[in-house]
Scaffold this motif. Sequence first.
Motif, short mmCIF file in Angstrom:
data_model
loop_
_atom_site.label_atom_id
_atom_site.label_comp_id
_atom_site.label_asym_id
_atom_site.label_seq_id
_atom_site.Cartn_x
_atom_site.Cartn_y
_atom_site.Cartn_z
N LEU A 248 21.88 -3.55 -5.46
CA LEU A 248 20.49 -3.53 -5.01
C LEU A 248 20.43 -3.72 -3.50
O LEU A 248 21.29 -4.38 -2.91
CB LEU A 248 19.71 -4.68 -5.66
N THR A 249 19.42 -3.15 -2.88
CA THR A 249 19.09 -3.47 -1.50
C THR A 249 17.61 -3.17 -1.31
O THR A 249 16.90 -2.86 -2.27
CB THR A 249 19.99 -2.71 -0.50
N HIS A 250 17.12 -3.29 -0.08
CA HIS A 250 15.74 -2.93 0.25
C HIS A 250 15.73 -1.77 1.24
O HIS A 250 16.77 -1.47 1.85
CB HIS A 250 14.99 -4.11 0.87
N TYR A 251 14.54 -1.19 1.42
CA TYR A 251 14.37 -0.17 2.45
C TYR A 251 13.53 -0.67 3.62
O TYR A 251 13.79 -0.33 4.77
CB TYR A 251 13.70 1.09 1.86
N GLN A 252 12.52 -1.48 3.34
CA GLN A 252 11.59 -1.93 4.38
C GLN A 252 10.91 -3.23 3.95
O GLN A 252 10.53 -3.39 2.80
CB GLN A 252 10.51 -0.87 4.62
N TYR A 253 10.77 -4.16 4.91
CA TYR A 253 10.05 -5.41 4.62
C TYR A 253 8.64 -5.17 4.08
O TYR A 253 8.13 -5.94 3.26
CB TYR A 253 9.91 -6.26 5.89
N VAL A 254 7.99 -4.10 4.58
CA VAL A 254 6.60 -3.85 4.20
C VAL A 254 6.46 -3.66 2.68
O VAL A 254 5.38 -3.84 2.13
CB VAL A 254 6.03 -2.63 4.97
N HIS A 255 7.57 -3.35 2.01
CA HIS A 255 7.54 -3.15 0.56
C HIS A 255 7.45 -4.47 -0.23
O HIS A 255 7.15 -4.44 -1.42
CB HIS A 255 8.81 -2.42 0.09
N PHE A 256 7.74 -5.61 0.43
CA PHE A 256 7.77 -6.83 -0.38
C PHE A 256 7.26 -8.10 0.29
O PHE A 256 7.18 -9.14 -0.35
CB PHE A 256 9.18 -7.07 -0.95
N VAL A 257 6.91 -8.03 1.58
CA VAL A 257 6.31 -9.21 2.22
C VAL A 257 5.13 -8.77 3.09
O VAL A 257 5.02 -7.60 3.45
CB VAL A 257 7.30 -10.01 3.11
N ASN A 258 4.29 -9.73 3.45
CA ASN A 258 3.20 -9.46 4.39
C ASN A 258 3.80 -9.33 5.79
O ASN A 258 4.36 -10.30 6.32
CB ASN A 258 2.19 -10.62 4.34
N VAL A 259 3.70 -8.16 6.39
CA VAL A 259 4.32 -7.92 7.70
C VAL A 259 3.34 -8.05 8.86
O VAL A 259 3.73 -7.89 10.02
CB VAL A 259 5.00 -6.53 7.75
N ASP A 260 2.08 -8.37 8.58
CA ASP A 260 1.06 -8.41 9.63
C ASP A 260 1.04 -9.77 10.32
O ASP A 260 0.02 -10.47 10.32
CB ASP A 260 -0.31 -8.09 9.02
N ARG A 261 2.19 -10.15 10.90
CA ARG A 261 2.30 -11.48 11.53
C ARG A 261 3.59 -11.54 12.35
O ARG A 261 4.27 -10.54 12.54
CB ARG A 261 2.29 -12.58 10.46
N ASP A 262 3.91 -12.73 12.82
CA ASP A 262 5.08 -12.94 13.67
C ASP A 262 6.38 -12.67 12.90
O ASP A 262 6.54 -13.08 11.74
CB ASP A 262 5.07 -14.39 14.19
N TYR A 263 7.33 -12.01 13.57
CA TYR A 263 8.59 -11.63 12.94
C TYR A 263 9.35 -12.85 12.38
O TYR A 263 9.93 -12.79 11.30
CB TYR A 263 9.47 -10.89 13.95
N ASN A 264 9.32 -13.96 13.12
CA ASN A 264 10.04 -15.15 12.66
C ASN A 264 9.45 -15.72 11.37
O ASN A 264 10.19 -16.23 10.51
CB ASN A 264 10.04 -16.22 13.76
N VAL A 303 -4.64 1.59 12.26
CA VAL A 303 -4.37 1.12 10.89
C VAL A 303 -3.79 -0.29 10.96
O VAL A 303 -3.15 -0.66 11.95
CB VAL A 303 -3.41 2.07 10.13
N PRO A 304 -4.03 -1.10 9.91
CA PRO A 304 -3.55 -2.48 9.94
C PRO A 304 -2.04 -2.56 9.68
O PRO A 304 -1.38 -1.54 9.54
CB PRO A 304 -4.34 -3.13 8.81
N LEU A 305 -1.54 -3.78 9.60
CA LEU A 305 -0.13 -4.10 9.34
C LEU A 305 0.75 -3.72 10.54
O LEU A 305 1.27 -2.62 10.65
CB LEU A 305 0.41 -3.40 8.08
N VAL A 306 0.89 -4.67 11.45
CA VAL A 306 1.74 -4.51 12.62
C VAL A 306 2.58 -5.77 12.79
O VAL A 306 2.04 -6.87 12.93
CB VAL A 306 0.90 -4.26 13.90
N VAL A 307 3.89 -5.61 12.76
CA VAL A 307 4.79 -6.75 13.01
C VAL A 307 4.66 -7.16 14.47
O VAL A 307 4.66 -6.32 15.37
CB VAL A 307 6.25 -6.36 12.69
N GLN A 308 4.57 -8.46 14.69
CA GLN A 308 4.47 -8.99 16.05
C GLN A 308 5.74 -9.74 16.42
O GLN A 308 6.40 -10.32 15.57
CB GLN A 308 3.27 -9.94 16.16
N ASN A 309 6.05 -9.70 17.73
CA ASN A 309 7.13 -10.53 18.28
C ASN A 309 8.51 -10.15 17.75
O ASN A 309 9.40 -11.00 17.67
CB ASN A 309 6.83 -12.01 18.00
N ASN A 310 8.69 -8.89 17.39
CA ASN A 310 10.01 -8.46 16.89
C ASN A 310 10.88 -8.01 18.07
O ASN A 310 11.32 -6.87 18.17
CB ASN A 310 9.89 -7.35 15.84
N THR A 311 11.12 -8.94 18.96
CA THR A 311 11.96 -8.68 20.13
C THR A 311 13.42 -8.55 19.70
O THR A 311 13.79 -9.03 18.62
CB THR A 311 11.85 -9.83 21.13
#
Length: 371
Positions: A248-264, A303-311
């Motif tokens: 098993l693996t994943h393709y994208q965080y957006v598939h399983f967590v709320n990504v509309d916040r700080d990366y950490n 459109v909504p859902l933007v990851v922040q602070n993903n430096t």
Amino acid sequence: MSKQYDIAAYIWPAYTGDEPRTRMFWPEGMGEWQSVKNAVKKFPEHNWPRKPLWGYCNEADPYVMEMQINAAADHGVNVFIYDWYWYDKRPFLENCLNDGYLKARNNDRVKFYLMWANHSVNNTWDIRLSHDMEGAMIWDGAVDRKEFEIIADRVINQYFKHPSYYTIDGKPIFNIYDLANLMRGLGGAEETKDAFTWFRAKCVEEGLPGLHLQLTLWEEQNFNLSGVDGGEKVTAKEIVKLLGFDSLTHYQYVHFVNVDRDYNEIMVDVVQEWSRIDAAYDIPYYPHISVGWDNNPRFKERVPLVVQNNTPDNVQKAFEQAKQYADAHPEQPPLITVNSWNEWTETSYLLPDDLYGYGYLEAIKKTFVKS
């Protein structure tokens, strides 16, 4: 000698105009570079538009891919996972792989495997129509058994036997992106299990040691055993066991967590999900890192859902956590999947740009490549 990690970055093979069917989405004839080139700032703190440092180059050109392979390998990315498509009874977007990577003289430096992106297609890729997703089905990603066998024959003979194809225990990996869609086309769980049994046997018949079937996980979901709505429901864990997936693996965080916040903050939930999966399933999970998420370049309106602070620094911390997971599972290959090499329009890519330069590639190098 330092440990070798397999860092596998997904490739979205749409940065070429060489596939005629892409013109319906991107009429300028440069593939989805059109949406990258035309992207605009949507809100005051938005860090678009961005430009690729290497320009809008055709990734179905072997000279371009030689450059990309060298940059990947030099920074510790040693596997490409090609998003692979099949619509209207024929392949779609194979040019990047067939004409770019496979014709590159240095493709022994970075291995590859396929993720069958068997989702159906709506208006997502056409910015003129992307506001209208309801009921817009351009291509159905589901296939019946006859077509499944045609696909299997093609990937075995065209890709699995290539010396650079990535294997585990000698077996080529084939990743399935949309299991529900696969089951719908094949007619249910038992039919899918039968198709997989046939696929494995076919690989052996063709002289391979077998087949390693990998599943892209989403959030925890139930599956219809019959493949149609209204059928008996089973959990993802039950269906994975029934169908005999190998990993098993994943393709994208957006598939399983709320990504509309700080990366950490996102990473806290991601690592927690790794632990849950590790406890729930009895097959290997390969940890996944997404660089970010913001698919505003595909839409006219915000459109909504933007990851922040993903430096790059914060993403490097995430790579360190994936490395710790791999080190804690010495019984499985040290494979880590990354979204992605070049998902520009979802703002989740490793390739150098005018915002962070080579920052994301350097983050991988600092984490996994010891001098």
